[in-house]
Design a protein around this motif. Sequence first.
Motif, PDB file in Angstrom:
ATOM      1  N   GLU A  19      36.274  44.304  46.077  1.00 50.49           N
ATOM      2  CA  GLU A  19      36.790  43.061  46.661  1.00 50.49           C
ATOM      3  C   GLU A  19      36.342  42.928  48.123  1.00 50.49           C
ATOM      4  N   ARG A  20      36.521  43.989  48.909  1.00 52.18           N
ATOM      5  CA  ARG A  20      36.113  43.946  50.326  1.00 52.18           C
ATOM      6  C   ARG A  20      34.615  43.681  50.466  1.00 52.18           C
ATOM      7  N   THR A  61      36.781  33.044  48.406  1.00 55.72           N
ATOM      8  CA  THR A  61      36.811  34.504  48.432  1.00 55.72           C
ATOM      9  C   THR A  61      37.295  34.962  47.058  1.00 55.72           C
ATOM     10  N   LEU A  62      37.319  36.258  46.861  1.00 57.44           N
ATOM     11  CA  LEU A  62      37.783  36.813  45.593  1.00 57.44           C
ATOM     12  C   LEU A  62      38.964  37.729  45.832  1.00 57.44           C
ATOM     13  N   ARG A  63      39.865  37.762  44.872  1.00 59.48           N
ATOM     14  CA  ARG A  63      41.000  38.686  44.929  1.00 59.48           C
ATOM     15  C   ARG A  63      41.177  39.319  43.546  1.00 59.48           C
ATOM     16  N   ALA A  64      41.259  40.640  43.505  1.00 65.96           N
ATOM     17  CA  ALA A  64      41.469  41.346  42.243  1.00 65.96           C
ATOM     18  C   ALA A  64      42.932  41.226  41.832  1.00 65.96           C
ATOM     19  N   ILE A  65      43.151  40.718  40.630  1.00 64.07           N
ATOM     20  CA  ILE A  65      44.512  40.582  40.112  1.00 64.07           C
ATOM     21  C   ILE A  65      44.518  40.973  38.636  1.00 64.07           C
ATOM     22  N   PRO A  66      45.712  41.234  38.065  1.00 65.88           N
ATOM     23  CA  PRO A  66      45.775  41.561  36.638  1.00 65.88           C
ATOM     24  C   PRO A  66      45.195  40.438  35.778  1.00 65.88           C
ATOM     25  N   ALA A  67      44.507  40.842  34.725  1.00 65.31           N
ATOM     26  CA  ALA A  67      43.812  39.889  33.858  1.00 65.31           C
ATOM     27  C   ALA A  67      44.782  39.102  32.985  1.00 65.31           C
ATOM     28  N   ASN A  68      44.455  37.843  32.803  1.00 65.93           N
ATOM     29  CA  ASN A  68      45.199  36.921  31.950  1.00 65.93           C
ATOM     30  C   ASN A  68      44.155  36.019  31.302  1.00 65.93           C
TER      31      ASN A  68
END
Length: 192
Positions: A79-80, A94-101
Amino acid sequence: MDTLKVKPEYLSQRDNLSSEGTPDHFTQCFIASDTMFLRWAQKTYQPSKKTLIDERAWLAAIENNLSGRETRFFWAVHERALNKVLNRIDAPFTLRAIPANIQSIAEQIESGFPTILSMMGTAYKETVKGHVWLAYWTEKNPQSEIGFGGHDPYGNALTGWKDQNGNRIFYGSKDLRKMILPTCHYFKVIHK
């Protein structure tokens, strides 16, 4: 539904090298998927730039972004590093890692963004715990269940990765339910 004007180019992790220059075919899915995404972003937001990021340079960038006890398999490291490059090329997100759905990923893809996501590979090959690939189109079956198409850098999961060609692979809704578990993640696009 394929909404992208600029298609991501396919990269295979099977020809990758480690930072020491030795073959490393099995642990490079994140590197290959990131690189496919970044090349798409460069062509989309900085089309005049001729030099594209390569996988070897991206591996070095990831290894240079490690902090504390992190390894190159941590989503936060990617992510960084991804956001540094997206900022440099003036991407409007930007991008942010989150739990998949599955539904959220489908909406993001349909809004025109290739999506880096993880899957649990054990449903297809016992030794593959986690795997990362790039989805960039959706399709619905007759029951209106959604599937994702894209590039799998290791090949076709449905064959246990015996088929090494992961270019324009499609994983249907039944397969996605096996692959995308609560422990999986994806990079959510955050508009600036």
